[in-house]
Design a protein around this motif. Structure first.
Motif, PDB file in Angstrom:
ATOM      1  N   SER A 419       0.834  -1.212   0.000  1.00  0.00           N
ATOM      2  CA  SER A 419       0.000   0.000   0.000  1.00  0.00           C
ATOM      3  C   SER A 419       0.866   1.259   0.000  1.00  0.00           C
ATOM      4  O   SER A 419       0.592   2.236  -0.710  1.00  0.00           O
ATOM      5  N   GLY A 423       1.225   4.157  -2.880  1.00  0.00           N
ATOM      6  CA  GLY A 423       0.992   5.570  -2.599  1.00  0.00           C
ATOM      7  C   GLY A 423       2.135   6.444  -3.100  1.00  0.00           C
ATOM      8  O   GLY A 423       1.917   7.553  -3.610  1.00  0.00           O
ATOM      9  N   GLN A 426       2.066   6.611  -6.907  1.00  0.00           N
ATOM     10  CA  GLN A 426       0.873   7.312  -7.398  1.00  0.00           C
ATOM     11  C   GLN A 426       1.102   8.807  -7.571  1.00  0.00           C
ATOM     12  O   GLN A 426       0.501   9.450  -8.434  1.00  0.00           O
ATOM     13  N   GLN A 443      -3.944   0.369  -4.420  1.00  0.00           N
ATOM     14  CA  GLN A 443      -4.031   0.944  -3.075  1.00  0.00           C
ATOM     15  C   GLN A 443      -5.394   0.604  -2.431  1.00  0.00           C
ATOM     16  O   GLN A 443      -5.465   0.301  -1.242  1.00  0.00           O
ATOM     17  N   ARG A 447      -5.921  -1.586   0.908  1.00  0.00           N
ATOM     18  CA  ARG A 447      -6.654  -1.070   2.058  1.00  0.00           C
ATOM     19  C   ARG A 447      -7.738  -2.059   2.504  1.00  0.00           C
ATOM     20  O   ARG A 447      -7.936  -2.298   3.692  1.00  0.00           O
TER      21      ARG A 447
END
Length: 636
Positions: A419, A423, A426, A443, A447
């Motif tokens: 994750s 991030g 991204q 992501q 989550r």
């Protein structure tokens, strides 16, 4: 006097009798306690009465009397008519011909009331046989001809083999010589058509007599002896008596020892089985035989036996009256008066029933009390054993939950790392729109995994706990699931087709319901072939919403359908491209749906696909504007 084959207990189109008579009796007796339909129970009792007369007339009467009583109470006309016909047979075989005539006539009237033509034919034949026995030959002939004419229009004409057989056996002189063989052959064709071996044996006797009367006694007697042996070996004692008497008559002038042997063999059967008419008939033949041989001492013995039997018969006739046809007509007139008196007896009967029921209840309570005393210690030991077993299971469950939490804990770091990396990537401005979309999906999936792991850490697999309800738009939830999983479907060149535009709001835990839909759609992807379509539809019911996930994949075999909702089920299978199953998804899905007061079920056919249904209640404040009917669940 010729005594005929009395197969009159069977109703036309009832089942055929065969050599396995005793086996049939035992089989029906075993089935009786499990017959809960009252009408079928009456039919079974009547069939037992019909099957039992060859071996034990008392048993036949017992079953027939019970059938008649129950049929009368239920107002079951067919059952009462069959029982009345059976009573005619019983009294006929006991030698009480007047009572037999009465019951046969009552049976005929009952069959006529319910338009049962087939049984009207056999009742008419029975009446003709009784007329022959009491010496009213012209009445017997006319009645036989009436039965033959009545039977011409029958669709199922199995009874006609008996009518033709009995008529030809008793009154061959009333049939032209050229027609006798036609009657015999016609009866044989019908019996062969319905595989009625019993009638075929009787017809062999007719053929034997025909050979004897038409100049071929050697062939006729040999056929008659073989026929008698076959009949006795099949325990058809009543049928065998005519053949034994016939053989005695054939040897009376040529071989006295054989004649006496056949007569006495028949007499022994008649006495043992209680066949009154045959008993008198054979004793009279033995008396005439010894008179002809001038053996006065033996003749005197049989004359004494005959007088004693005649005295007994006279008592029966005096007790039963003379003309029971007239009695039956009067009995019908008196029946209305009997109905009126029934109301007066009602309260007394009810009181007796209450007393009987009270006694039965007390007996049952007493019996149960004894059983409880006998089993108390056993139950105590079983309870102790159950407690030990439950403790062991509790320990195993706790160990099992602990292992799951350890595994979930170890997964947190790698999934958290995924994750975090997603991030970081991204925010890179050089990423293409497609790559950014993939990072968003990565992501979001990470989550969701972290939330599932956190829940595994915080729960004991009880999905009814910690349900955080909020307003959920089902269309948006399904669109999100389909969007997230469409990339996974593309790996197998599959297409997810969502058909929904209901705009229905429900109260529920969005994340948990998302997990349910995710599990169902992933299963469809996993177990469907490449290039197939997976349909996700919704339908409104009156106060509920129905979600359907349908595929055309490998389906669920019947043998494992009752196991697929079990945790870590043994019904796990690999997907169409070898995807590994884990056996927990459907179990968790079922727990989540039921925690929302909903239902989940499926219908499936091997190699044809599977259709899962989820039914959820709609928010009470939401106004349903249309109603769609849908088939109820067939699996759960």
């Amino acid at each position: 006097m010729k005594r005929v084959l009395v197969l009159v207990a069977l109703s036309v189109l009832m089942c055929r009798l065969c050599y396995a008579q005793l086996d049939n009796i035992r089989q029906i007796e075993k089935q009786l306690p499990y017959i809960h339909d009252s009408l079928r129970y009456v039919d079974a009792l009547n069939r037992l009465g019909m099957l039992s007369y060859e071996n034990n007339l008392d048993s036949s009467f017992y079953y027939t009397d019970r059938a008649r009583s129950i049929a009368d109470r239920l107002q079951y006309a067919k059952g009462k008519a069959d029982a009345t016909n059976n009573l005619g047979i019983i009294f006929d075989m006991r030698g009480n011909l007047q009572l037999a005539l009465r019951y046969y006539n009552d049976a005929f009237n009952s069959y006529k009331t319910i338009n049962d033509t087939g049984n009207m034919v056999q009742a008419t034949m029975n009446i003709a046989m009784v007329y022959q026995e009491i010496g009213k030959n012209q009445k017997a002939i006319n009645t036989y001809r009436k039965a033959i004419a009545m039977g011409k229009g029958l669709g199922r004409d199995s009874i006609m083999s008996l009518v033709l057989y009995n008529y030809t056996l008793q009154y061959p002189s009333s049939i032209s010589k050229d027609s006798i063989l036609n009657y015999i052959n016609r009866a044989k064709q019908i019996a062969t058509k319905y595989k009625d071996k019993r009638v075929l044996l009787a017809i062999e006797q007719l053929m034997a007599d025909y050979y004897i009367k038409n100049g071929d006694p050697v062939k006729g007697i040999a056929l008659l002896q073989q026929d008698a042996a076959n009949t006795l070996s099949s325990n058809l004692y009543y049928l065998s008596l005519d053949m034994l008497i016939d053989l005695g008559d054939q040897f009376a002038l040529t071989d006295s020892a054989k004649a006496i042997n056949y007569y006495k063999q028949g007499l022994e059967i008649a006495i043992q089985k209680g066949y009154g008419v045959y008993n008198r008939l054979i004793i009279r033949k033995l008396y005439d035989f010894y008179i002809a041989k001038k053996d006065n001492a033996t003749a005197f013995y049989y004359s004494s036996e005959l007088l004693e039997l005649n005295d007994e018969q006279e008592k029966i006739d005096n007790n039963s009256g003379i003309d029971y046809i007239e009695y039956a007509l009067k009995d019908q007139q008196l029946e209305s008066a009997h109905v009126q008196s029934t109301y007066q007896q009602l309260f007394l009967i009810l009181a007796v029933l209450v007393c009987i029921l009270t006694i039965i209840i007390l007996l049952i309570l007493w019996r149960n009390w004894k059983k409880l005393n006998r089993t108390a210690e056993a139950l105590r030991l079983q309870f102790q054993q159950s407690e030990l077993t439950m403790e062991a299971l509790d320990v195993m469950n706790k160990d099992y939950a602990r292992v799951i939490k350890i595994v979930a804990h170890d997964l947190r770091n790698p999934i958290g790392g995924i994750s975090a990396i997603a991030g970081i990537v991204q925010v890179d401005k050089n990423l293409s729109p497609e790559a950014k979309e993939l990072m968003n999906l990565l992501q979001e999936s990470s989550r969701n995994c972290m939330e599932l792991i956190n829940e595994l850490m915080d729960t004991d697999f009880d999905q009814h706990k910690n349900v955080k309800k909020e307003a959920i738009n089902i269309d948006e939830l399904l669109q999100q699931c389909v969007h997230l999983l469409s990339f996974r479907a593309k790996d197998k060149n599959q297409q997810l087709i969502l058909s929904t535009n209901l705009q229905v709001i429900i109260q529920g835990d969005k994340e948990k319901l998302w997990r349910v839909m995710n599990n169902l759609i992933i299963n469809s992807i996993k177990f469907s072939p490449a290039g197939s379509e997976i349909h996700i539809d919704t339908k409104l019911l009156q106060s509920k919403i129905l979600i359907i996930v349908k595929d055309t994949g490998m389906g669920i075999p019947i043998i494992i359908q009752n196991k697929i909702f079990d945790p870590f089920t043994t019904a796990r299978r690999k997907g169409t491209q070898g995807e590994q199953p884990y056996g927990l998804g459907l179990y968790i899905s079922k727990q989540i749906v039921e925690a929302h007061n909903g239902k989940i079920w499926f219908k499936s056919e091997a190699d044809m696909g599977t259709e899962f249904f989820i039914e959820l209640p709609i928010n009470s404040n939401h106004q349903v504007t249309r109603l769609t009917l849908f088939d109820p669940p067939i699996s759960a």
